[in-house]
Design a protein around this motif. Structure first.
Motif, short mmCIF file in Angstrom:
data_model
loop_
_atom_site.label_atom_id
_atom_site.label_comp_id
_atom_site.label_asym_id
_atom_site.label_seq_id
_atom_site.Cartn_x
_atom_site.Cartn_y
_atom_site.Cartn_z
N SER A 235 0.86 -1.42 0.02
CA SER A 235 0.06 0.13 0.12
C SER A 235 1.00 0.92 -0.03
N ARG B 239 -3.43 3.48 0.51
CA ARG B 239 -4.70 2.33 -0.55
C ARG B 239 -3.36 1.07 -1.17
N ILE C 116 -5.10 -1.06 -6.49
CA ILE C 116 -5.92 -0.25 -6.55
C ILE C 116 -5.76 0.70 -8.04
N TRP C 117 -4.59 1.51 -7.93
CA TRP C 117 -4.29 2.08 -8.84
C TRP C 117 -3.38 1.45 -9.59
N TRP D 122 0.72 5.19 -10.42
CA TRP D 122 1.74 4.42 -9.42
C TRP D 122 2.91 4.54 -9.38
#
Length: 248
Positions: A67, A71, A75-76, A81
């Motif tokens: 993460s 996050r 989910i990036w 990222w």
């Protein structure tokens, strides 16, 4: 403990498949709460480079999560990222075209303005201030490619910079210049640098903390001074002794 970590690793596991499956590492858990320079040390075969590639989303773990700022990496979007968590490989790959094309590449890919002034400044600080930017990148030496690749990533101003043996092909003068630049950059930008190195003196001089990988896991996480003066594990003590003897 702060509420949201800069980078958090939770139970990462990775296996490789050669003649038969082998666990490269497992149970890798760490939390980075403050900007710092972290040296990743350990004997060969522990997966240090693979760990960096997983953090940079260039490889995938078999289990566990990473993460950034609370996050999950999953989910990036990958390019988003990599603007925040940027990886520089030991063997740098130059894109076709000129030195300038390579310096501008990251900005072009991520649709960011190119900071020419910063590029000139960084090239000077890594010892490439007199380089002709029109020179073909393919004609650069290994050490020149390494430094251009580093500058290329730094131009994105990532909060986390992942460095895999990036001074291994440099002469002593260039190596010291890069070390000094990265220490200055980390303080100025309040960034985090995670640096795989086999150079104990480099790790001791530049890092705030050490991650020591052994026995297929992240065996120790300690302040640099504490690690070098009093490692907790026998394998770390042997590693320091043998590496120092080989250096002498």
């Amino acid at each position: 403990m702060s509420e949201i970590a800069i980078l958090e690793l939770d139970c990462l596991q990775k296996s490789i498949f050669q003649e038969k499956p082998r666990t490269l590492f497992q149970g890798i858990t760490a939390r980075i709460e403050e900007p710092s320079i972290i040296a990743v040390l350990g004997v060969s075969g522990q997966g240090k480079s693979t760990l960096l590639r997983i953090l940079g989303r260039l490889d995938t773990a078999d289990a566990g999560t990473v993460s950034y700022r609370g996050r999950l990496s999953s989910i990036w979007r990958p390019h988003a990222w990599r603007m925040k968590v940027s990886y520089v490989a030991q063997l740098s790959v130059m894109l076709s075209g000129s030195v300038e094309d390579n310096l501008r590449a990251a900005s072009f890919i991520h649709i960011q303005p190119f900071d020419n002034q910063l590029a000139v400044e960084l090239m000077g600080k890594v010892g490439l201030g007199s380089m002709d930017w029109n020179k073909q990148a393919a004609d650069l030496s290994g050490g020149e490619k390494q430094r251009v690749a580093l500058v290329r990533s730094m131009l994105l101003r990532p909060e986390v910079l992942l460095l895999d043996e990036i001074t291994a092909s440099l002469d002593l003068h260039s190596k010291i210049a890069v070390q000094e630049l990265l220490m200055e950059w980390q303080r100025k930008e309040e960034s985090t640098i995670i640096w795989v190195t086999h150079d104990l003196e480099q790790a001791r001089l530049t890092s705030d903390r050490v991650w020591f990988m052994g026995e297929q896991t992240l065996l120790e996480q300690k302040d640099t001074v504490d690690f070098f003066t009093s490692p907790e594990s026998e394998i770390a003590r042997q590693f320091l002794q043998i590496t120092r003897e080989e250096a002498n």
